[in-house]
Design an enzyme around this catalytic site. Structure first.
Site, PDB file in Angstrom:
ATOM      1  N   ASP A  39     100.181 -33.828  48.393  1.00  0.00           N
ATOM      2  CA  ASP A  39      99.970 -32.645  47.563  1.00  0.00           C
ATOM      3  C   ASP A  39     100.594 -31.427  48.258  1.00  0.00           C
ATOM      4  OD1 ASP A  39      97.779 -31.934  45.110  1.00  0.00           O
ATOM      5  OD2 ASP A  39      98.468 -30.238  46.331  1.00  0.00           O
ATOM      6  N   ILE A  40     101.242 -30.581  47.466  1.00  0.00           N
ATOM      7  CA  ILE A  40     101.939 -29.415  48.026  1.00  0.00           C
ATOM      8  C   ILE A  40     100.950 -28.357  48.541  1.00  0.00           C
ATOM      9  CG2 ILE A  40     102.131 -27.963  45.941  1.00  0.00           C
ATOM     10  CD1 ILE A  40     105.146 -27.683  46.651  1.00  0.00           C
ATOM     11  N   ASN A  97      91.488 -35.594  37.466  1.00  0.00           N
ATOM     12  CA  ASN A  97      91.100 -34.527  36.546  1.00  0.00           C
ATOM     13  C   ASN A  97      91.681 -34.825  35.173  1.00  0.00           C
ATOM     14  OD1 ASN A  97      89.751 -32.935  38.491  1.00  0.00           O
ATOM     15  ND2 ASN A  97      91.719 -32.191  39.249  1.00  0.00           N
ATOM     16  N   GLU A 105      96.075 -29.870  35.588  1.00  0.00           N
ATOM     17  CA  GLU A 105      97.174 -28.915  35.410  1.00  0.00           C
ATOM     18  C   GLU A 105      98.512 -29.584  35.163  1.00  0.00           C
ATOM     19  OE1 GLU A 105      96.929 -26.108  38.632  1.00  0.00           O
ATOM     20  OE2 GLU A 105      95.394 -24.991  37.519  1.00  0.00           O
ATOM     21  N   VAL A 106      98.655 -30.820  35.609  1.00  0.00           N
ATOM     22  CA  VAL A 106      99.937 -31.514  35.425  1.00  0.00           C
ATOM     23  C   VAL A 106      99.709 -32.687  34.465  1.00  0.00           C
ATOM     24  CG1 VAL A 106     101.835 -32.727  36.564  1.00  0.00           C
ATOM     25  CG2 VAL A 106     100.662 -30.860  37.757  1.00  0.00           C
ATOM     26  N   HIS A 110      97.419 -38.474  37.572  1.00  0.00           N
ATOM     27  CA  HIS A 110      97.473 -38.509  39.032  1.00  0.00           C
ATOM     28  C   HIS A 110      96.061 -38.663  39.567  1.00  0.00           C
ATOM     29  CE1 HIS A 110      97.545 -34.368  37.546  1.00  0.00           C
ATOM     30  NE2 HIS A 110      96.822 -34.009  38.596  1.00  0.00           N
ATOM     31  N   HIS A 112      93.892 -38.029  42.911  1.00  0.00           N
ATOM     32  CA  HIS A 112      93.872 -37.326  44.197  1.00  0.00           C
ATOM     33  C   HIS A 112      93.125 -38.198  45.202  1.00  0.00           C
ATOM     34  CE1 HIS A 112      94.711 -33.152  42.519  1.00  0.00           C
ATOM     35  NE2 HIS A 112      94.291 -33.755  41.432  1.00  0.00           N
TER      36      HIS A 112
HETATM   37  P1  5GP Z   1      95.461 -31.289  38.848  1.00  0.00           P
HETATM   38  O1  5GP Z   1      94.820 -29.951  38.897  1.00  0.00           O
HETATM   39  O2  5GP Z   1      96.396 -31.439  37.667  1.00  0.00           O
HETATM   40  O3  5GP Z   1      94.488 -32.414  38.967  1.00  0.00           O
HETATM   41  O4  5GP Z   1      96.319 -31.413  40.170  1.00  0.00           O
HETATM   42  C1  5GP Z   1      97.651 -31.036  40.286  1.00  0.00           C
HETATM   43  C2  5GP Z   1      97.990 -31.070  41.753  1.00  0.00           C
HETATM   44  O5  5GP Z   1      99.399 -31.005  41.875  1.00  0.00           O
HETATM   45  C3  5GP Z   1      97.436 -29.869  42.536  1.00  0.00           C
HETATM   46  O6  5GP Z   1      96.596 -30.356  43.587  1.00  0.00           O
HETATM   47  C4  5GP Z   1      98.688 -29.170  43.076  1.00  0.00           C
HETATM   48  O7  5GP Z   1      98.531 -28.649  44.373  1.00  0.00           O
HETATM   49  C5  5GP Z   1      99.727 -30.272  43.024  1.00  0.00           C
HETATM   50  N1  5GP Z   1     101.091 -29.791  42.856  1.00  0.00           N
HETATM   51  C6  5GP Z   1     101.496 -28.807  42.008  1.00  0.00           C
HETATM   52  N2  5GP Z   1     102.834 -28.642  42.102  1.00  0.00           N
HETATM   53  C7  5GP Z   1     103.270 -29.534  43.017  1.00  0.00           C
HETATM   54  C8  5GP Z   1     104.573 -29.845  43.538  1.00  0.00           C
HETATM   55  O8  5GP Z   1     105.599 -29.279  43.163  1.00  0.00           O
HETATM   56  N3  5GP Z   1     104.632 -30.839  44.484  1.00  0.00           N
HETATM   57  C9  5GP Z   1     103.513 -31.498  44.914  1.00  0.00           C
HETATM   58  N4  5GP Z   1     103.701 -32.427  45.857  1.00  0.00           N
HETATM   59  N5  5GP Z   1     102.287 -31.232  44.437  1.00  0.00           N
HETATM   60  C10 5GP Z   1     102.163 -30.265  43.506  1.00  0.00           C
END
Ligand code: 5GP
Length: 127
Positions: A39-40, A97, A105-106, A110, A112
């Site tokens: 994760d970034i 999520n 958010e994506v 995914h 975690h």
């Molecule tokens: P969500 O909130 O959708 O469950 O998690 C999205 C995750 O993607 C977040 O933990 C965020 O830090 C990670 N993320 C967002 N943009 C990037 C990216 O460009 N590269 C990587 N490796 N992780 C990302």
């Protein structure tokens, strides 16, 4: 901004671009069905994301439509990553999520993987 998990898959989403190498990532593991990367913006000592190669918006989409082979390949990949990172002995947490209440958010499924430290309560109690 949380996504709507009922929308069709968006081929231009961030993780689709990571999967095809258009956006760089720190790869941890891959098999025929899954890809794992760091994760970034890590929220724990270890914070790794595991995604299926298939076009699935969320856990809901994946659990309803993925083939048995895809599900097995993906679930095995999550376990492989946890073992490879030495998380099994000390323990770790998995999280997926989904949609607005989940804070997704994506719009590509995914999972975690969090670990490397005590992770505290399961969910935030604040309203
Ligand atoms: P969500 O909130 O959708 O469950 O998690 C999205 C995750 O993607 C977040 O933990 C965020 O830090 C990670 N993320 C967002 N943009 C990037 C990216 O460009 N590269 C990587 N490796 N992780 C990302």
């Amino acid at each position: 901004m949380p996504i709507d998990p009922t929308l069709p898959y968006d081929d231009n989403n961030l993780f689709a671009k990571i999967l095809c190498g258009e956006i760089p990532s720190q790869k941890v593991y891959e098999n025929d069905w899954a890809f794992a990367f760091e994760d970034i913006n890590p929220q724990a000592e270890t914070h790794t994301l595991v995604i299926p190669r298939g076009r699935y918006v969320s856990w809901d989409d994946f659990s309803a439509k993925a083939s048995a082979e895809e599900i097995v390949g993906f679930v095995r990949a999550v376990g492989e990553v946890a073992r490879a990172k030495g998380l099994v002995g000390p323990g770790y947490r998995l999280m997926a999520n989904i949609g607005a209440h989940g804070g997704q958010e994506v719009p590509h499924l995914h999972v975690h993987l969090f670990g490397g430290q005590p992770l505290g309560p399961m969910i935030c109690k604040q309203r």
